[in-house]
Motif scaffolding. Structure first.
Motif, PDB file in Angstrom:
ATOM      1  N   GLY A   1       0.806  -1.201   0.000  1.00 51.58           N
ATOM      2  CA  GLY A   1       0.000   0.000   0.000  1.00 51.58           C
ATOM      3  C   GLY A   1       0.844   1.258   0.000  1.00 51.58           C
ATOM      4  N   ASP A   2       2.014   1.242  -0.611  1.00 49.56           N
ATOM      5  CA  ASP A   2       2.907   2.392  -0.639  1.00 49.56           C
ATOM      6  C   ASP A   2       2.293   3.495  -1.486  1.00 49.56           C
ATOM      7  OD1 ASP A   2       5.026   4.097  -0.455  1.00 49.56           O
ATOM      8  OD2 ASP A   2       6.339   2.959  -1.798  1.00 49.56           O
ATOM      9  N   ALA A   3       1.778   4.516  -0.837  1.00 48.05           N
ATOM     10  CA  ALA A   3       1.068   5.582  -1.528  1.00 48.05           C
ATOM     11  C   ALA A   3       1.985   6.383  -2.446  1.00 48.05           C
ATOM     12  CB  ALA A   3       0.389   6.501  -0.524  1.00 48.05           C
ATOM     13  N   GLU A   4       3.219   6.624  -2.030  1.00 46.46           N
ATOM     14  CA  GLU A   4       4.141   7.398  -2.871  1.00 46.46           C
ATOM     15  C   GLU A   4       4.417   6.689  -4.192  1.00 46.46           C
ATOM     16  OE1 GLU A   4       5.204  10.486  -2.518  1.00 46.46           O
ATOM     17  OE2 GLU A   4       3.904  10.544  -0.759  1.00 46.46           O
ATOM     18  N   PHE A   5       4.562   5.380  -4.148  1.00 46.73           N
ATOM     19  CA  PHE A   5       4.801   4.609  -5.370  1.00 46.73           C
ATOM     20  C   PHE A   5       3.628   4.775  -6.333  1.00 46.73           C
ATOM     21  CE2 PHE A   5       4.061   0.650  -7.706  1.00 46.73           C
ATOM     22  CZ  PHE A   5       5.234   0.559  -8.417  1.00 46.73           C
ATOM     23  N   TYR A   6       2.397   4.664  -5.805  1.00 44.66           N
ATOM     24  CA  TYR A   6       1.226   4.773  -6.671  1.00 44.66           C
ATOM     25  C   TYR A   6       0.951   6.216  -7.087  1.00 44.66           C
ATOM     26  CZ  TYR A   6       0.251  -0.135  -6.091  1.00 44.66           C
ATOM     27  OH  TYR A   6       0.342  -1.494  -6.138  1.00 44.66           O
TER      28      TYR A   6
ATOM     29  N   ARG B   1       3.190   6.619 -10.052  1.00 40.72           N
ATOM     30  CA  ARG B   1       2.649   5.903 -11.217  1.00 40.72           C
ATOM     31  C   ARG B   1       1.458   6.642 -11.822  1.00 40.72           C
ATOM     32  NH1 ARG B   1       2.323  -0.487 -10.913  1.00 40.72           N
ATOM     33  NH2 ARG B   1       1.861  -0.085 -13.091  1.00 40.72           N
ATOM     34  N   ALA B   2       0.581   7.211 -10.978  1.00 39.45           N
ATOM     35  CA  ALA B   2      -0.570   7.956 -11.475  1.00 39.45           C
ATOM     36  C   ALA B   2      -0.117   9.213 -12.214  1.00 39.45           C
ATOM     37  CB  ALA B   2      -1.506   8.317 -10.323  1.00 39.45           C
ATOM     38  N   HIS B   3       0.847   9.941 -11.650  1.00 43.43           N
ATOM     39  CA  HIS B   3       1.376  11.138 -12.318  1.00 43.43           C
ATOM     40  C   HIS B   3       2.015  10.764 -13.652  1.00 43.43           C
ATOM     41  CE1 HIS B   3       0.788  14.412  -9.462  1.00 43.43           C
ATOM     42  NE2 HIS B   3       0.966  13.512  -8.499  1.00 43.43           N
TER      43      HIS B   3
ATOM     44  N   VAL C   1      -3.849   5.185  -3.833  1.00 42.15           N
ATOM     45  CA  VAL C   1      -4.175   6.601  -3.631  1.00 42.15           C
ATOM     46  C   VAL C   1      -5.625   6.915  -3.942  1.00 42.15           C
ATOM     47  CG1 VAL C   1      -1.832   7.431  -3.939  1.00 42.15           C
ATOM     48  CG2 VAL C   1      -3.310   7.205  -5.930  1.00 42.15           C
ATOM     49  N   GLY C   2      -6.314   6.073  -4.680  1.00 45.75           N
ATOM     50  CA  GLY C   2      -7.728   6.252  -4.940  1.00 45.75           C
ATOM     51  C   GLY C   2      -8.024   7.056  -6.199  1.00 45.75           C
ATOM     52  N   ALA C   3      -9.237   6.845  -6.695  1.00 46.59           N
ATOM     53  CA  ALA C   3      -9.663   7.505  -7.930  1.00 46.59           C
ATOM     54  C   ALA C   3      -9.847   9.007  -7.730  1.00 46.59           C
ATOM     55  CB  ALA C   3     -10.961   6.878  -8.437  1.00 46.59           C
ATOM     56  N   GLY C   4     -10.221   9.428  -6.513  1.00 46.34           N
ATOM     57  CA  GLY C   4     -10.401  10.855  -6.247  1.00 46.34           C
ATOM     58  C   GLY C   4      -9.102  11.628  -6.403  1.00 46.34           C
ATOM     59  N   TYR C   5      -8.011  11.065  -5.948  1.00 51.56           N
ATOM     60  CA  TYR C   5      -6.706  11.721  -6.100  1.00 51.56           C
ATOM     61  C   TYR C   5      -6.341  11.849  -7.578  1.00 51.56           C
ATOM     62  CZ  TYR C   5      -1.708  12.525  -5.939  1.00 51.56           C
ATOM     63  OH  TYR C   5      -0.463  13.039  -6.146  1.00 51.56           O
TER      64      TYR C   5
ATOM     65  N   GLU D   1      -6.296  19.213 -12.876  1.00 50.66           N
ATOM     66  CA  GLU D   1      -5.254  20.244 -12.942  1.00 50.66           C
ATOM     67  C   GLU D   1      -4.536  20.237 -14.289  1.00 50.66           C
ATOM     68  OE1 GLU D   1      -2.709  19.339  -9.686  1.00 50.66           O
ATOM     69  OE2 GLU D   1      -4.181  19.946  -8.165  1.00 50.66           O
ATOM     70  N   GLN D   2      -4.521  19.099 -14.960  1.00 50.88           N
ATOM     71  CA  GLN D   2      -3.829  18.974 -16.247  1.00 50.88           C
ATOM     72  C   GLN D   2      -4.773  19.100 -17.434  1.00 50.88           C
ATOM     73  OE1 GLN D   2      -1.235  15.578 -16.442  1.00 50.88           O
ATOM     74  NE2 GLN D   2      -0.603  15.806 -14.320  1.00 50.88           N
ATOM     75  N   GLY D   3      -6.048  19.436 -17.184  1.00 48.02           N
ATOM     76  CA  GLY D   3      -6.983  19.658 -18.279  1.00 48.02           C
ATOM     77  C   GLY D   3      -7.847  18.465 -18.634  1.00 48.02           C
TER      78      GLY D   3
END
Length: 139
Positions: A52-57, A60-62, A95-99, A106-108
């Protein structure tokens, strides 16, 4: 006589076959479990060991959104159809779909209105930065 043949001649081989079949199935199940849960058998891919490492995900999302944004914002000649993408849940699991939606806006990007997102599997987005820029120029 028939009862004797069934009881003495046919029944013991039948039980031996049933016993052998049961042992074979148990052995097959044991080997399959060992292969599945053995060293490296149950965890594959880049997310192995992250749990559940949030920073890793987040990273990946970014990365997934940046790749889609570069593709959508690249210069193209002629009329540009709306750019749609789907971010799979394996990219943002911790991190979830909301994040992901917040950083996408923010990116359009915006949620697709024509198709609902299948949140257990993916988040469907459409690129709207070109549309808002065109409305700002027209208005």
């Amino acid at each position: 006589m028939t009862r004797f043949v069934l009881t003495v001649i046919l029944l013991p081989p039948h039980w031996v076959l049933v016993l052998v079949g049961t042992v074979v199935l148990l052995a097959f199940g044991l080997v399959a479990d060992l292969l599945r849960y053995g060293p490296g058998g149950s965890c594959r891919g880049p997310s192995c060991g992250t749990g559940g490492d949030a920073e890793f995900y987040r990273a990946r999302a970014h990365e997934a959104l940046a790749k889609q944004t570069r593709a959508a914002a690249s210069t193209r000649n002629g009329p540009v159809p709306p750019w749609n993408c789907a971010i799979p849940v394996r990219k943002y699991r911790a991190v979830g779909a909301g994040y992901v939606l917040r950083i996408a806006e923010e990116q359009g990007w915006a949620l697709r209105q024509d198709r609902y997102s299948d949140l257990p599997h993916e988040l469907r987005l459409r690129y709207v930065a070109d549309e808002s820029a065109a409305r700002a120029e027209a208005g």
